[in-house]
Design an enzyme around this catalytic site. Structure first.
Site, PDB file in Angstrom:
ATOM      1  N   ASP A 156      -1.265   7.075   6.347  1.00 21.33           N
ATOM      2  CA  ASP A 156      -2.383   6.252   5.901  1.00 21.33           C
ATOM      3  C   ASP A 156      -2.645   5.263   7.025  1.00 21.33           C
ATOM      4  O   ASP A 156      -1.878   4.334   7.239  1.00 21.33           O
ATOM      5  CB  ASP A 156      -2.014   5.518   4.609  1.00 21.33           C
ATOM      6  CG  ASP A 156      -3.091   4.518   4.183  1.00 21.33           C
ATOM      7  OD1 ASP A 156      -4.142   4.437   4.862  1.00 21.33           O
ATOM      8  OD2 ASP A 156      -2.877   3.826   3.169  1.00 21.33           O
TER       9      ASP A 156
ATOM     10  N   TRP B 152       0.818  -1.208   0.000  1.00 21.54           N
ATOM     11  CA  TRP B 152       0.000   0.000   0.000  1.00 21.54           C
ATOM     12  C   TRP B 152       0.851   1.257   0.000  1.00 21.54           C
ATOM     13  O   TRP B 152       0.521   2.237  -0.661  1.00 21.54           O
ATOM     14  CB  TRP B 152      -0.979  -0.007   1.177  1.00 21.54           C
ATOM     15  CG  TRP B 152      -1.983  -1.090   1.029  1.00 21.54           C
ATOM     16  CD1 TRP B 152      -2.102  -2.221   1.778  1.00 21.54           C
ATOM     17  CD2 TRP B 152      -3.018  -1.185   0.018  1.00 21.54           C
ATOM     18  NE1 TRP B 152      -3.132  -3.008   1.308  1.00 21.54           N
ATOM     19  CE2 TRP B 152      -3.701  -2.395   0.236  1.00 21.54           C
ATOM     20  CE3 TRP B 152      -3.409  -0.370  -1.041  1.00 21.54           C
ATOM     21  CZ2 TRP B 152      -4.771  -2.810  -0.570  1.00 21.54           C
ATOM     22  CZ3 TRP B 152      -4.466  -0.772  -1.850  1.00 21.54           C
ATOM     23  CH2 TRP B 152      -5.136  -1.979  -1.608  1.00 21.54           C
TER      24      TRP B 152
ATOM     25  N   LYS C 124     -12.375  -0.923   7.828  1.00 20.62           N
ATOM     26  CA  LYS C 124     -11.739  -1.856   8.758  1.00 20.62           C
ATOM     27  C   LYS C 124     -12.332  -1.636  10.148  1.00 20.62           C
ATOM     28  O   LYS C 124     -13.130  -2.422  10.612  1.00 20.62           O
ATOM     29  CB  LYS C 124     -10.225  -1.658   8.803  1.00 20.62           C
ATOM     30  CG  LYS C 124      -9.578  -1.354   7.489  1.00 20.62           C
ATOM     31  CD  LYS C 124      -9.438  -2.547   6.561  1.00 20.62           C
ATOM     32  CE  LYS C 124      -8.608  -2.160   5.338  1.00 20.62           C
ATOM     33  NZ  LYS C 124      -8.448  -3.230   4.377  1.00 20.62           N
TER      34      LYS C 124
END
Lengths: 361, 361
Positions: free
Chosen positions: B173, B102, B197
């Site tokens: 992030d 990511w 999440k």
């Protein structure tokens, strides 16, 4: 509480069966022991919903094979930027047809991305009360695309014909009237629509676009904003708004069940005839500011003799469970939004109230 | 169907009470005769939910007054572009700390917007099995910002300390570990997180950012992508994903009810201790590829002696209603994601199964 008659301009009412289905399945989607909200976007359960939503849309609209169907995020407001980012290269210009506040916003945002030009406007002061005639539109034959807003929620106007754009790709913001009837998709190069009027909840944006245009789109922009990125991965490049797309599926499945877009159009025309009929039958009391041939079947805008009467009208209607009737904060007046999920029964109730109110006032 | 033990990497499980509340209110929100999905984003009913979600987040995290809380769309993947669009002016460069797939994507996307630089990487071939040490990080003191990914879902690593960035703004992030415990927000310049999440459903992105940074952000980008646009209108510049934010509200209200983030952290640490304990107790059978001090409390990644055993492990677990245990398609192996909504009971069931499976194999 009895179910309200919802005349909201959007987010708007949804078909009750689509919501009931969501309620039933909320804790356990198809015997999986999980909500659809809790399923991976890479799992079979969600992918089935995702693909069904796309294929229902293709079926209902008879979308040709050379068009992509994309589910994106960010609403029409993000498309105002994303369209020119993809389709307006340096050295080219795009034409905009101005018919209201939303087309103005689309035009201004595109101007932050590239070169834009007004090809027509029906602005009269701050108001727009009609759609332009073809003779009033001066198109640039070399334009990258021409942009129109098919329905204007603020002023209650709607295009009932398509501008002749020759070989210039026609891009339409159909946020507020997508699926109000069967559209001939082949006439458009790209259609975009926020879902929160006729399609589903806010947070989902539908894009239907010609494959050649998407594939040939600009590559000098971030991956996430390229239509081609999402097209090549069936709108699963990143995590989509899964529950929103699930609800779109529910709405589309219900739309098919009741007879598809022909039946939807029949109902919408009946609703429009009822409301405009009531307005025109009381010309001394109700006034529709929009030219007759530009009247919207999605947002029926009208005025009463005074602002004070308008306020009373909205307040009394609210007591009868009719909500969302105040005009947009920038325009005032009364606005009844009659999207697909608004029933004929709701419109009849409103018309009865209008007649009663006019008699009493 | 009994409720599944959901170890999905995201979209992930949600607290059952948050879903039950949504189910109860699905057709009639607080006696309004309408679903929250059908309410206008400009109406009192929705605005109450919107503001409550923001104030709950402020309260749970003790967010300082000089930070904005924004609800956006497009997920972390859109933030990969939006962060440099706002914070990386021409002539400046931004530093990226690479700790997995990511952060690589964030770095590559930012490179399509401006000038970027790798300030640290722990890549070992295609894998990342640890967080870098401060001595390995070479920061540019003139960088516009330094970007980190606080938790890596693919490889199961997590930062347990913060890099010393001096006066350079730290951008994180935190999509996969936001709210796993109380974060000291004042250490960050900007935090972003996709909601799917620990916070709610996919389709909502949370941004917490220093006001001066947002207000001073670049203005040469489209309105819709400026943080300042959304900040100045309390995330109501355009129609927000109303139902998604409603669910975020439900999750945050439940989080507060169970004792806030201190209790959440206690549970997450217990879950991590149980799982890593089971792995470490069977070193001949289970292998955790991640360095101990970089282990994630959100995604517990481990291998079995053979890929065939891993497949059998995942398949047998599924029969016991444990879903989502297959490792990411790019890494293989086993991955148990133990986000906030995963109960200690679920983890105990998994540990029992691990022990049983190891004994039998």
């Amino acid at each position: 509480m009895p179910r309200a008659y919802n005349f909201n301009a959007g987010p708007a009412g949804l078909p009750l069966p689509a919501l009931e289905r969501a309620q039933r399945e909320m804790l356990d989607f198809e015997g999986t022991g999980m909500s659809i909200l809790e399923h991976s976007h890479r799992g079979k359960a969600y992918e089935g919903v995702h693909d069904e939503a796309i294929s229902l849309l293709r079926e209902l609209l008879a979308i040709p094979d050379d068009y992509y169907v994309l589910f994106l995020q960010g609403g029409a407001s993000q498309q105002f930027a994303q369209v020119p980012m993809n389709l307006l290269p340096a050295g080219k210009s795009a034409d905009y047809l101005l018919t209201g506040g939303w087309s103005e916003k689309a035009y201004e945002e595109a101007g932050r991305v590239g070169t834009v030009r007004v090809a027509a406007t029906t602005a009269k002061g701050k108001a727009y009360t009609r759609i332009p005639k073809q003779a009033e539109i001066s198109l640039d034959p070399a334009a990258a695309y021409v942009h129109m807003t098919s329905n204007n929620t603020l002023f209650g106007t709607q295009w009932h014909w398509l501008p002749e754009a020759g070989s210039v790709p026609l891009v339409a913001d159909m946020s507020s009237d997508f699926l109000w009837r069967k559209h001939d998709v082949s006439k458009y190069a790209l259609i975009y629509a926020g879902a929160q009027k006729n399609i589903g909840p806010s947070g989902v944006t539908v894009v239907v676009a010609r494959k050649d245009l998407v594939d040939g789109g600009r590559k000098d922009i971030p991956m996430i904003f390229r239509y081609s990125t999402h097209a090549s991965q069936n709108s699963l490049y990143h995590t989509p708004p899964t529950f929103g797309i699930y609800l779109v599926r529910n709405v589309l499945a219900y739309t098919k069940e009741i007879g598809g877009l022909d039946e939807v159009e029949r109902r919408n025309r009946e609703k429009g005839a009822l409301l405009y009929g009531a307005i025109d039958a009381n010309p001394d009391f109700f006034r529709a500011p929009v030219d007759k041939d530009s009247r919207s079947y999605m947002n029926v805008v009208f005025r009463l003799p005074t602002e004070e009467l308008e306020k009373r009208f909205v307040a009394e209607a609210a007591k009868l469970h009719m909500v969302g009737l105040a005009g947009h904060r920038s325009t005032g007046g009364v606005r009844a939004s009659t999207y697909n999920a608004v029933s004929i029964e709701a419109v009849r109730a409103l018309v009865d109230f209008m007649n009663d109110f006019a008699r009493r006032a």
